[in-house]
Scaffold this motif. Structure first.
Motif, PDB file in Angstrom:
ATOM      1  N   THR A 100       0.828  -1.200   0.000  1.00 15.61           N
ATOM      2  CA  THR A 100       0.000   0.000   0.000  1.00 15.61           C
ATOM      3  C   THR A 100       0.869   1.259   0.000  1.00 15.61           C
ATOM      4  O   THR A 100       0.562   2.235  -0.688  1.00 15.61           O
ATOM      5  CB  THR A 100      -0.917   0.014   1.224  1.00 15.61           C
ATOM      6  N   TYR A 101       1.951   1.245   0.756  1.00 14.83           N
ATOM      7  CA  TYR A 101       2.777   2.432   0.923  1.00 14.83           C
ATOM      8  C   TYR A 101       4.152   2.350   0.266  1.00 14.83           C
ATOM      9  O   TYR A 101       4.856   3.347   0.178  1.00 14.83           O
ATOM     10  CB  TYR A 101       2.969   2.736   2.417  1.00 14.83           C
ATOM     11  N   ASN A 102       4.568   1.151  -0.147  1.00  9.30           N
ATOM     12  CA  ASN A 102       5.881   1.002  -0.750  1.00  9.30           C
ATOM     13  C   ASN A 102       5.921  -0.257  -1.619  1.00  9.30           C
ATOM     14  O   ASN A 102       4.942  -0.997  -1.686  1.00  9.30           O
ATOM     15  CB  ASN A 102       6.975   0.940   0.302  1.00  9.30           C
ATOM     16  N   ALA A 103       7.054  -0.445  -2.274  1.00  8.16           N
ATOM     17  CA  ALA A 103       7.240  -1.626  -3.127  1.00  8.16           C
ATOM     18  C   ALA A 103       8.661  -2.141  -2.935  1.00  8.16           C
ATOM     19  O   ALA A 103       9.562  -1.378  -2.570  1.00  8.16           O
ATOM     20  CB  ALA A 103       6.996  -1.270  -4.585  1.00  8.16           C
ATOM     21  N   ARG A 104       8.844  -3.431  -3.165  1.00  6.93           N
ATOM     22  CA  ARG A 104      10.168  -4.043  -3.130  1.00  6.93           C
ATOM     23  C   ARG A 104      10.361  -4.830  -4.408  1.00  6.93           C
ATOM     24  O   ARG A 104       9.440  -5.489  -4.878  1.00  6.93           O
ATOM     25  CB  ARG A 104      10.318  -4.967  -1.912  1.00  6.93           C
ATOM     26  N   VAL A 105      11.593  -4.738  -4.928  1.00  8.65           N
ATOM     27  CA  VAL A 105      11.923  -5.447  -6.166  1.00  8.65           C
ATOM     28  C   VAL A 105      13.248  -6.164  -5.935  1.00  8.65           C
ATOM     29  O   VAL A 105      14.226  -5.554  -5.537  1.00  8.65           O
ATOM     30  CB  VAL A 105      12.042  -4.470  -7.357  1.00  8.65           C
ATOM     31  N   TRP A 106      13.251  -7.470  -6.206  1.00  6.92           N
ATOM     32  CA  TRP A 106      14.474  -8.260  -6.051  1.00  6.92           C
ATOM     33  C   TRP A 106      15.084  -8.470  -7.419  1.00  6.92           C
ATOM     34  O   TRP A 106      14.410  -8.864  -8.366  1.00  6.92           O
ATOM     35  CB  TRP A 106      14.151  -9.609  -5.412  1.00  6.92           C
ATOM     36  N   LEU A 107      16.400  -8.222  -7.508  1.00 11.00           N
ATOM     37  CA  LEU A 107      17.130  -8.381  -8.775  1.00 11.00           C
ATOM     38  C   LEU A 107      18.131  -9.517  -8.657  1.00 11.00           C
ATOM     39  O   LEU A 107      18.696  -9.749  -7.619  1.00 11.00           O
ATOM     40  CB  LEU A 107      17.879  -7.090  -9.118  1.00 11.00           C
TER      41      LEU A 107
END
Length: 107
Positions: A100-107
């Motif tokens: 809702t307030y942020n996002a995470r992306v794994w590379l």
């Protein structure tokens, strides 16, 4: 003082091609870019991240971003610039989770 999101991520995606309903000709997809502020951190833990269906994902970087209106899919290419605008890394998205307030992306 360093801000919460000192880096800039650019996600390079392509939309699928479409078929013209009148002629039947295939029309190529378009190139889309999404630029967002982020904080890139190199992997420190040795354990993989598990997806909702239990698949283990090994990663080298994680990006923390503010909430995004677009969906980021695995396989999307990403370029990250440091605070000075210099290239920091280029990689491919392995997993992305939007909250809702942020996002995470794994590379």
């Amino acid at each position: 003082m360093v801000g919460q999101y000192p880096h800039t991520a650019t996600f390079h995606g392509y939309s699928d091609g479409t078929q013209d309903p009148d002629t039947g000709d295939m029309e190529p997809g378009t190139h889309n870019e999404l630029e967002a502020p982020c904080r890139a951190e190199i992997r420190t833990a040795q354990d993989p991240v598990k997806t909702a269906d239990g698949v283990a994902i090994n990663f080298t970087w994680i990006l923390y971003l503010p909430a995004l209106s677009a969906t980021i899919t695995p396989g999307t290419k990403v370029t990250v610039l440091d605070a000075s605008g210099n290239p920091m890394l280029e990689d491919t998205v392995k997993l992305a989770l939007a909250g809702t307030y942020n996002a995470r992306v794994w590379l």
